[in-house]
Motif scaffolding. Structure first.
Motif, PDB file in Angstrom:
ATOM      1  N   ASP A  31     -40.539   0.107  46.904  1.00  0.00           N
ATOM      2  CA  ASP A  31     -41.076  -1.093  47.525  1.00  0.00           C
ATOM      3  C   ASP A  31     -40.204  -2.268  47.122  1.00  0.00           C
ATOM      4  OD1 ASP A  31     -42.801  -2.736  48.936  1.00  0.00           O
ATOM      5  OD2 ASP A  31     -43.985  -3.183  47.154  1.00  0.00           O
ATOM      6  N   LEU A  32     -40.096  -3.256  48.041  1.00  0.00           N
ATOM      7  CA  LEU A  32     -39.359  -4.477  47.715  1.00  0.00           C
ATOM      8  C   LEU A  32     -40.183  -5.271  46.722  1.00  0.00           C
ATOM      9  CD1 LEU A  32     -36.926  -6.324  48.349  1.00  0.00           C
ATOM     10  CD2 LEU A  32     -38.347  -7.401  50.101  1.00  0.00           C
ATOM     11  N   SER A  33     -39.723  -5.305  45.477  1.00  0.00           N
ATOM     12  CA  SER A  33     -40.492  -5.972  44.439  1.00  0.00           C
ATOM     13  C   SER A  33     -40.459  -7.474  44.625  1.00  0.00           C
ATOM     14  CB  SER A  33     -39.927  -5.590  43.069  1.00  0.00           C
ATOM     15  OG  SER A  33     -40.621  -6.256  42.048  1.00  0.00           O
ATOM     16  N   GLU A  34     -39.278  -8.034  44.801  1.00  0.00           N
ATOM     17  CA  GLU A  34     -39.167  -9.462  45.033  1.00  0.00           C
ATOM     18  C   GLU A  34     -37.783  -9.808  45.545  1.00  0.00           C
ATOM     19  OE1 GLU A  34     -39.371 -11.878  41.568  1.00  0.00           O
ATOM     20  OE2 GLU A  34     -38.316 -10.432  40.331  1.00  0.00           O
ATOM     21  N   ARG A  35     -37.723 -10.947  46.215  1.00  0.00           N
ATOM     22  CA  ARG A  35     -36.439 -11.463  46.661  1.00  0.00           C
ATOM     23  C   ARG A  35     -36.014 -12.515  45.656  1.00  0.00           C
ATOM     24  NH1 ARG A  35     -33.783 -15.400  49.212  1.00  0.00           N
ATOM     25  NH2 ARG A  35     -32.379 -14.884  50.941  1.00  0.00           N
ATOM     26  N   THR A  36     -34.873 -12.333  45.054  1.00  0.00           N
ATOM     27  CA  THR A  36     -34.397 -13.281  44.057  1.00  0.00           C
ATOM     28  C   THR A  36     -33.213 -14.070  44.619  1.00  0.00           C
ATOM     29  OG1 THR A  36     -32.935 -11.626  43.079  1.00  0.00           O
ATOM     30  CG2 THR A  36     -35.141 -11.820  42.151  1.00  0.00           C
ATOM     31  N   ARG A  83     -30.926 -11.839  46.819  1.00  0.00           N
ATOM     32  CA  ARG A  83     -30.806 -10.471  46.351  1.00  0.00           C
ATOM     33  C   ARG A  83     -32.186  -9.826  46.368  1.00  0.00           C
ATOM     34  NH1 ARG A  83     -26.669  -9.840  47.810  1.00  0.00           N
ATOM     35  NH2 ARG A  83     -24.673  -9.958  46.768  1.00  0.00           N
ATOM     36  N   ALA A  84     -32.218  -8.518  46.609  1.00  0.00           N
ATOM     37  CA  ALA A  84     -33.484  -7.787  46.618  1.00  0.00           C
ATOM     38  C   ALA A  84     -33.589  -6.959  45.357  1.00  0.00           C
ATOM     39  CB  ALA A  84     -33.550  -6.885  47.843  1.00  0.00           C
ATOM     40  N   SER A  85     -34.748  -6.971  44.747  1.00  0.00           N
ATOM     41  CA  SER A  85     -34.986  -6.074  43.616  1.00  0.00           C
ATOM     42  C   SER A  85     -36.127  -5.146  44.012  1.00  0.00           C
ATOM     43  CB  SER A  85     -35.339  -6.867  42.358  1.00  0.00           C
ATOM     44  OG  SER A  85     -36.526  -7.607  42.546  1.00  0.00           O
ATOM     45  N   VAL A 107     -38.392   0.979  55.493  1.00  0.00           N
ATOM     46  CA  VAL A 107     -38.866  -0.411  55.492  1.00  0.00           C
ATOM     47  C   VAL A 107     -38.111  -1.231  54.453  1.00  0.00           C
ATOM     48  CG1 VAL A 107     -40.854  -1.897  55.000  1.00  0.00           C
ATOM     49  CG2 VAL A 107     -41.147   0.184  56.368  1.00  0.00           C
ATOM     50  N   LEU A 108     -37.907  -0.623  53.296  1.00  0.00           N
ATOM     51  CA  LEU A 108     -37.181  -1.301  52.218  1.00  0.00           C
ATOM     52  C   LEU A 108     -35.763  -1.652  52.661  1.00  0.00           C
ATOM     53  CD1 LEU A 108     -37.169  -0.235  48.535  1.00  0.00           C
ATOM     54  CD2 LEU A 108     -35.015  -0.414  49.736  1.00  0.00           C
ATOM     55  N   LYS A 109     -35.106  -0.710  53.315  1.00  0.00           N
ATOM     56  CA  LYS A 109     -33.737  -0.965  53.767  1.00  0.00           C
ATOM     57  C   LYS A 109     -33.703  -2.041  54.844  1.00  0.00           C
ATOM     58  CE  LYS A 109     -31.860   1.555  50.827  1.00  0.00           C
ATOM     59  NZ  LYS A 109     -31.090   0.890  49.748  1.00  0.00           N
ATOM     60  N   GLN A 110     -34.728  -2.084  55.687  1.00  0.00           N
ATOM     61  CA  GLN A 110     -34.804  -3.138  56.702  1.00  0.00           C
ATOM     62  C   GLN A 110     -34.900  -4.514  56.035  1.00  0.00           C
ATOM     63  OE1 GLN A 110     -34.654  -2.954  60.316  1.00  0.00           O
ATOM     64  NE2 GLN A 110     -34.193  -5.062  59.690  1.00  0.00           N
ATOM     65  N   GLN A 133     -34.868 -21.261  36.752  1.00  0.00           N
ATOM     66  CA  GLN A 133     -34.532 -21.432  38.170  1.00  0.00           C
ATOM     67  C   GLN A 133     -35.069 -20.291  39.025  1.00  0.00           C
ATOM     68  OE1 GLN A 133     -30.270 -21.951  38.428  1.00  0.00           O
ATOM     69  NE2 GLN A 133     -30.388 -24.115  37.855  1.00  0.00           N
ATOM     70  N   GLY A 134     -35.346 -19.161  38.395  1.00  0.00           N
ATOM     71  CA  GLY A 134     -35.855 -18.016  39.137  1.00  0.00           C
ATOM     72  C   GLY A 134     -37.215 -18.261  39.764  1.00  0.00           C
ATOM     73  N   GLU A 135     -37.919 -19.300  39.323  1.00  0.00           N
ATOM     74  CA  GLU A 135     -39.232 -19.596  39.888  1.00  0.00           C
ATOM     75  C   GLU A 135     -39.155 -20.581  41.047  1.00  0.00           C
ATOM     76  OE1 GLU A 135     -42.363 -20.405  37.158  1.00  0.00           O
ATOM     77  OE2 GLU A 135     -41.508 -19.159  35.590  1.00  0.00           O
ATOM     78  N   LEU A 136     -37.944 -21.013  41.390  1.00  0.00           N
ATOM     79  CA  LEU A 136     -37.798 -21.881  42.552  1.00  0.00           C
ATOM     80  C   LEU A 136     -38.082 -21.089  43.824  1.00  0.00           C
ATOM     81  CD1 LEU A 136     -34.553 -23.813  41.594  1.00  0.00           C
ATOM     82  CD2 LEU A 136     -36.796 -24.818  41.921  1.00  0.00           C
ATOM     83  N   ARG A 137     -38.684 -21.751  44.789  1.00  0.00           N
ATOM     84  CA  ARG A 137     -38.994 -21.106  46.070  1.00  0.00           C
ATOM     85  C   ARG A 137     -38.049 -21.654  47.132  1.00  0.00           C
ATOM     86  NH1 ARG A 137     -42.836 -22.328  49.970  1.00  0.00           N
ATOM     87  NH2 ARG A 137     -43.712 -23.958  48.637  1.00  0.00           N
ATOM     88  N   GLU A 138     -37.440 -20.751  47.888  1.00  0.00           N
ATOM     89  CA  GLU A 138     -36.452 -21.156  48.872  1.00  0.00           C
ATOM     90  C   GLU A 138     -37.104 -21.657  50.151  1.00  0.00           C
ATOM     91  OE1 GLU A 138     -33.838 -18.027  50.011  1.00  0.00           O
ATOM     92  OE2 GLU A 138     -32.283 -19.398  50.741  1.00  0.00           O
ATOM     93  N   LEU A 139     -36.583 -22.758  50.670  1.00  0.00           N
ATOM     94  CA  LEU A 139     -36.993 -23.285  51.961  1.00  0.00           C
ATOM     95  C   LEU A 139     -35.819 -23.131  52.926  1.00  0.00           C
ATOM     96  CD1 LEU A 139     -38.639 -26.612  50.696  1.00  0.00           C
ATOM     97  CD2 LEU A 139     -39.790 -24.450  51.195  1.00  0.00           C
ATOM     98  N   GLU A 140     -36.030 -23.444  54.183  1.00  0.00           N
ATOM     99  CA  GLU A 140     -34.948 -23.344  55.154  1.00  0.00           C
ATOM    100  C   GLU A 140     -33.928 -24.455  54.919  1.00  0.00           C
ATOM    101  OE1 GLU A 140     -36.345 -23.303  59.123  1.00  0.00           O
ATOM    102  OE2 GLU A 140     -37.362 -21.367  58.942  1.00  0.00           O
ATOM    103  N   GLY A 141     -32.690 -24.203  55.311  1.00  0.00           N
ATOM    104  CA  GLY A 141     -31.663 -25.235  55.302  1.00  0.00           C
ATOM    105  C   GLY A 141     -31.030 -25.506  53.965  1.00  0.00           C
ATOM    106  N   GLY A 142     -31.160 -24.589  52.998  1.00  0.00           N
ATOM    107  CA  GLY A 142     -30.525 -24.794  51.701  1.00  0.00           C
ATOM    108  C   GLY A 142     -31.327 -25.658  50.755  1.00  0.00           C
ATOM    109  N   TYR A 143     -32.641 -25.733  50.965  1.00  0.00           N
ATOM    110  CA  TYR A 143     -33.511 -26.517  50.087  1.00  0.00           C
ATOM    111  C   TYR A 143     -34.419 -25.577  49.292  1.00  0.00           C
ATOM    112  CZ  TYR A 143     -32.041 -30.396  53.020  1.00  0.00           C
ATOM    113  OH  TYR A 143     -31.278 -31.329  53.682  1.00  0.00           O
ATOM    114  N   TYR A 144     -34.888 -26.103  48.152  1.00  0.00           N
ATOM    115  CA  TYR A 144     -35.779 -25.338  47.289  1.00  0.00           C
ATOM    116  C   TYR A 144     -36.929 -26.246  46.862  1.00  0.00           C
ATOM    117  CZ  TYR A 144     -31.506 -22.633  47.108  1.00  0.00           C
ATOM    118  OH  TYR A 144     -30.380 -21.925  47.467  1.00  0.00           O
ATOM    119  N   THR A 145     -38.018 -25.632  46.471  1.00  0.00           N
ATOM    120  CA  THR A 145     -39.143 -26.374  45.940  1.00  0.00           C
ATOM    121  C   THR A 145     -39.746 -25.574  44.796  1.00  0.00           C
ATOM    122  OG1 THR A 145     -41.194 -27.536  46.517  1.00  0.00           O
ATOM    123  CG2 THR A 145     -40.864 -25.346  47.465  1.00  0.00           C
TER     124      THR A 145
END
Length: 238
Positions: free
Chosen positions: A65-70, A40-42, A15-18, A164-176
């Motif tokens: 386990d996938l800890s977080e996506r950075t 990146r996956a941590s 699952v982690l590799k997927q 910046q690590g606390e930014l959340r990624e949106l679709e299309g190259g945007y962050y919030t």
């Protein structure tokens, strides 16, 4: 129980590799998207006993386990376009867009309603809010000043974040983010776009490696499953 724990471990790895394949695939798909920042996956590991509910053991058996996506906010190279409304940012910072969005994608245009907008039609914000351009030849100066026929109408609002690590990624190259903004020291480079920071060759190598690891876990699951079936059959004959 050892066979079943082996299946759990191999399954968690599969699952982690997927998840990792999905992240790398997204990186490759956006390699040519201006301003895109690679993901990146941590990972984290924890003892099988914490999953099974049994007391902790010291046998070293652990699940992953996938800890977080950075997001890697490293800079991309600048590509010269000559378009007077294209901007790249040199340094840390983001263009502000309506809806609490932030982006490094500086391919801007004049919207149908006469406002400066992204290619998706979202209004770009200046110091006074959405930037109304109206009729005339619009361009953007290195200072971030937006001009029409050489007359300043507003200045691009560019901000940064302490983390910046606390930014959340949106679709299309945007962050919030639900974070306070801080002053950005980014310099505007008109007539340029920032390329994505994806190295396609490295991502392809990562993809091949991850696919091989995924296949290994799949074979391990099959092996443990066959072993479990043999154990059950032997017990039934006793």
């Amino acid at each position: 129980m050892g066979v079943y724990k082996g299946i759990y471990i191999a399954l968690s790895g599969s699952v982690l590799k997927q998840d990792q394949i999905d992240i790398v695939s997204n990186n490759i798909a956006n390699a040519n998207t201006a301003g895109f920042k690679k993901g990146r996956a941590s990972f984290q590991e924890f003892l099988v006993s914490r999953i099974s509910g049994a007391p902790d053991s010291d046998d070293g058996r652990a699940m992953s386990d996938l800890s977080e996506r950075t997001i890697d906010f490293g800079a991309g190279t600048h590509l010269k376009t000559g378009n007077p409304l294209d901007v790249a940012l040199d340094g840390k910072g983001f263009l502000c867009v309506e809806g609490g969005r932030y982006t490094r994608k500086g391919s801007l245009r004049v919207g149908r309603d006469g406002f400066l907008a992204t290619q998706e039609g979202l209004k770009v914000l200046g110091s006074k809010g959405p930037i109304k351009l109206g009729a005339g030849l619009a361009d953007i100066a290195p200072s971030g000043e937006v001009r029409v026929n050489g007359i300043p109408v507003d200045t691009l609002k560019i901000v940064d974040f302490a983390n910046q690590g606390e930014l959340r990624e949106l679709e299309g190259g945007y962050y919030t983010a639900n974070l306070p903004t801080i002053k950005s020291n980014a310099i505007v480079s008109p007539g340029n776009l920032e390329a994505s920071n994806v190295d396609v060759v490295k991502e392809m190598v990562q993809m091949i490696t991850t696919l091989r690891e995924f296949e290994t876990y799949q074979k391990a699951i099959q092996m443990f499953d066959e072993a479990a079936a043999r154990v059950n059959n032997d017990m039934a004959r006793v």
